[in-house]
Scaffold this active site. Structure first.
Site, short mmCIF file in Angstrom:
data_model
loop_
_atom_site.label_atom_id
_atom_site.label_comp_id
_atom_site.label_asym_id
_atom_site.label_seq_id
_atom_site.Cartn_x
_atom_site.Cartn_y
_atom_site.Cartn_z
N ASP A 78 0.74 -1.06 0.27
CA ASP A 78 -0.21 -0.16 0.40
C ASP A 78 0.77 1.20 0.20
O ASP A 78 0.33 2.09 -0.51
CB ASP A 78 -1.14 -0.17 1.08
CG ASP A 78 -2.21 -0.79 0.62
OD1 ASP A 78 -2.20 -1.73 -0.27
OD2 ASP A 78 -3.25 -0.07 1.74
N CYS A 119 0.88 -8.30 4.99
CA CYS A 119 0.18 -7.46 4.82
C CYS A 119 -1.07 -6.77 4.01
O CYS A 119 -1.71 -7.46 4.40
CB CYS A 119 1.06 -6.44 3.23
SG CYS A 119 2.38 -6.44 3.67
N ASP A 120 -1.59 -5.41 3.61
CA ASP A 120 -2.67 -5.21 4.21
C ASP A 120 -3.90 -5.74 3.78
O ASP A 120 -4.84 -6.00 4.93
CB ASP A 120 -2.90 -3.81 3.68
CG ASP A 120 -1.52 -2.68 4.02
OD1 ASP A 120 -0.80 -2.57 5.01
OD2 ASP A 120 -2.64 -1.13 4.80
N LYS A 121 -4.00 -6.10 2.54
CA LYS A 121 -4.90 -6.87 2.63
C LYS A 121 -4.99 -8.16 2.34
O LYS A 121 -5.52 -9.45 2.04
CB LYS A 121 -5.36 -6.62 1.00
CG LYS A 121 -6.02 -4.94 1.00
CD LYS A 121 -6.32 -3.75 1.47
CE LYS A 121 -6.35 -2.20 1.88
NZ LYS A 121 -4.95 -2.11 2.01
N CYS A 192 5.34 -2.26 8.39
CA CYS A 192 5.93 -1.03 8.65
C CYS A 192 5.26 -1.35 9.95
O CYS A 192 4.26 -1.23 11.01
CB CYS A 192 4.92 -0.12 8.02
SG CYS A 192 5.16 0.29 6.20
N GLU A 443 -6.89 4.86 -0.60
CA GLU A 443 -6.72 4.45 1.33
C GLU A 443 -5.95 6.39 1.11
O GLU A 443 -5.14 6.93 0.27
CB GLU A 443 -5.39 4.05 2.11
CG GLU A 443 -4.93 4.37 2.51
CD GLU A 443 -4.15 3.08 3.62
OE1 GLU A 443 -4.77 1.94 3.92
OE2 GLU A 443 -3.26 3.36 3.59
N SER A 469 -5.80 4.44 6.11
CA SER A 469 -5.19 4.57 7.00
C SER A 469 -4.47 3.87 8.37
O SER A 469 -5.22 5.31 9.45
CB SER A 469 -3.80 4.07 5.95
OG SER A 469 -2.47 3.60 6.66
#
Length: 558
Positions: A78, A119-121, A192, A443, A469
């Site tokens: 992202d 990570c995010d998704k 992160c 985002e 985010s």
């Protein structure tokens, strides 16, 4: 075994010939087939170490008597996708990951799955797939990045890097300082280092009972992470033997537990998109009304970056997710009698996990706030709801009224913020960035970071039908529903309209009469989404209008 459908009996002789082509022995085919879903790639910093995690999982499966079979899942960074057309593709990958993993798992009749995301998704997509496929499954992530350190000793992270762009535009730092941030903000592999979406979802995977302790917090660069992966590979064999499945674990109580831990940790607002979607796949109703109900009674115990100056590595040293859950259990804020992937109940998992640092994890009797880190706001501007990371809002902005500064895309808003056109007291409105209108629900970390970098965090709010985010700070209110593209009230806001934000009372309103809103609604005309490729075009056609609801793609259209 489920895998007997592809390896045992007369009719499966052709199948066995194909396993022979893979180099598999008869002995391997007599064991359970364990699919290892590896999200390894060379573009996402949180995934560049997943080859080592995957190999450790393979070792664990072999040690425990299974046959490991690796296949891939995609993932988008992202951060790299931020601020350009690439971000339109981020959220849709959640659906692609869930669909493709479901296809692979069922087509090849695996007996169990080990998901290796980070990570995010990627994490929510694989949790959705796990609930759909419903064979024994366990998760192990790649782990969080270590915090960076500036030359003056100050610790730093990616959100500081984004804010530094605004600070440079405002003349608060020079090019040399900006370059120092560039070289030090992201010092290692891993997701992160703050409580952003990736780390939020990895921590919540523990809270759901789908990962072993430490999954959300052991840093990516530590050897403990490799050992965790080996133990995960061993544990999937135990889950297969006991036939413990995701829907046995991810029941309504577990999902409500995850939401409570979300509130205590101060997780990313994106969790309010992902938890309901995971619940939907598990056959559980979990909506935004539940979020406010749980938030009202769950104290916020952690202020990890960007809400504070501590990081995931500090949470790990303080006792991790289980220590947070232990604190919540002291006030009976969790259900503790359900089975988890450890083969034990929640209470058996957390009862001996003590809070080793009350500065990192506040005792439940002395929280940062008596209510949770996320709030759902409603009103005539968001009749179906909106989401704010309350834990990261400065006190001065908990209640705010100001004139709307209206933009129909992220890029125009950023140009205005960095160009000094936004003044103290303004409410920046970014619309037509929702799931259908974007399309893709980008985002909005760039504009909210620009506001912070320009020194306006204590004076300006930002609302959008896009999303935010976990790295966002200040009065950043996203997921406005219904979105502008389907005629939601955010589409009717005009320049200078007064917007009222009252986070303590969960309210978001446009101070315009009902009759005026009706007049504007009658005059409003739909806009065609800016789609350029097949993937975005299909997504925009399928997405539901209630973008803060359980699913982004209507289940009948899957």
């Amino acid at each position: 075994m489920k895998s007997d459908n592809v390896k045992s009996g007369l009719q499966q002789a052709p199948h066995r010939s194909l396993f022979n082509a893979l180099g598999m022995t008869k002995e391997e085919l007599e064991r359970p087939l364990i699919g290892i879903v590896s999200s390894y790639n060379e573009i996402v910093p949180g995934h560049m170490n997943l080859d080592k995690i995957t190999e450790a999982v393979r070792t664990g499966v072999l040690m425990a008597g299974g046959t490991p079979v690796v296949f891939p899942a995609i993932a988008v960074c992202d951060g790299i996708a931020m601020g350009h057309i690439g971000m339109k593709y981020s959220l849709i990958t959640r659906e692609l990951i869930a669909d493709s993993t479901e296809a692979m798992a069922i087509a090849h009749q695996f007996d169990g799955l080990v998901m290796v995301p980070n990570c995010d998704k990627n994490v929510p997509g694989l949790l959705m797939a796990a609930a759909r496929v419903n064979i024994p499954t366990i998760f192990v992530s790649g782990g969080p990045m270590l915090a960076g350190k500036m030359r003056d000793g100050q610790r730093t992270c990616l959100s500081h890097m984004f804010e530094a762009v605004g600070a440079r535009a405002a003349g608060k730092i020079d090019d040399e300082k900006l370059e120092e941030y560039e070289s030090r903000a992201c010092p290692t592999c891993g997701s992160c280092s703050g409580m952003y979406t990736a780390n939020s979802m990895n921590c919540l995977t523990e809270a759901l009972g789908m990962a072993l302790p430490g999954n959300g917090t052991i840093p990516a660069v530590m050897s403990d992470r490799i050992r965790l992966a080996k133990h995960t590979g061993m544990q999937i064999m135990e889950l297969v033997r006991q036939n413990i499945r995701p829907r046995d674990i991810m029941n309504e109580k577990a999902l409500r537990n995850a939401m409570a831990v979300d509130m205590a940790l101060g997780c990313s607002t994106n969790s309010m998109l992902h938890l309901p979607a995971i619940a939907h796949e598990a056959g559980v109703k979990l909506d935004l009304e539940v979020a406010n109900e749980i938030s009202a009674k769950t104290p916020n115990l952690c202020h990890l970056a960007p809400a504070g100056d501590t990081y995931i590595e500090d949470l790990n040293e303080a006792g991790g997710v289980y220590a947070v859950m232990n604190e919540l259990a002291k006030k009976n804020l969790l259900s503790t009698d359900m089975i988890t992937c450890t083969g034990k109940t929640v209470w058996e998992n957390i009862r001996d996990c003590k809070n080793r640092n009350p500065e990192i994890i506040r005792p439940v009797e002395e929280p940062y706030s008596e209510t949770g880190g996320i709030a759902v706001l409603k009103g005539n501007l968001a009749p179906l709801g909106s989401v704010v990371k309350r834990a990261a809002v400065v006190p001065e902005m908990m209640v705010h009224e100001g004139p709307a500064r209206v933009f129909d895309c992220e890029e125009d808003a950023i140009a205005a913020i960095l160009g000094g056109q936004i003044k103290k007291g303004d409410v920046v409105v970014i619309r037509y960035e929702g799931p259908r209108g974007g399309p893709g629900m980008r985002e909005m970390l760039n504009p909210t970071s620009a506001i912070t970098g320009m020194g306006l965090e204590q004076y300006c709010a930002l609302i959008t039908d896009g999303r935010f985010s976990g790295a966002s700070r200040g009065a950043s209110i996203g997921h406005i529903s219904p979105e502008a593209a389907v005629g939601g009230p955010i589409a009717l806001v005009q320049e200078g309209d007064i917007i009222s934000i009252d986070i303590p009372h969960n309210a978001l309103n446009l101070k315009v009469s009902d009759s005026e809103l009706e007049r504007r609604r009658a005059a409003w005309k739909p806009r065609e989404p800016k789609v350029t490729t097949g993937a975005l075009r299909r997504y925009a056609a399928l997405v539901t209008s209630a973008n803060t609801g359980a699913v982004l793609v209507a289940p009948e259209d899957r």
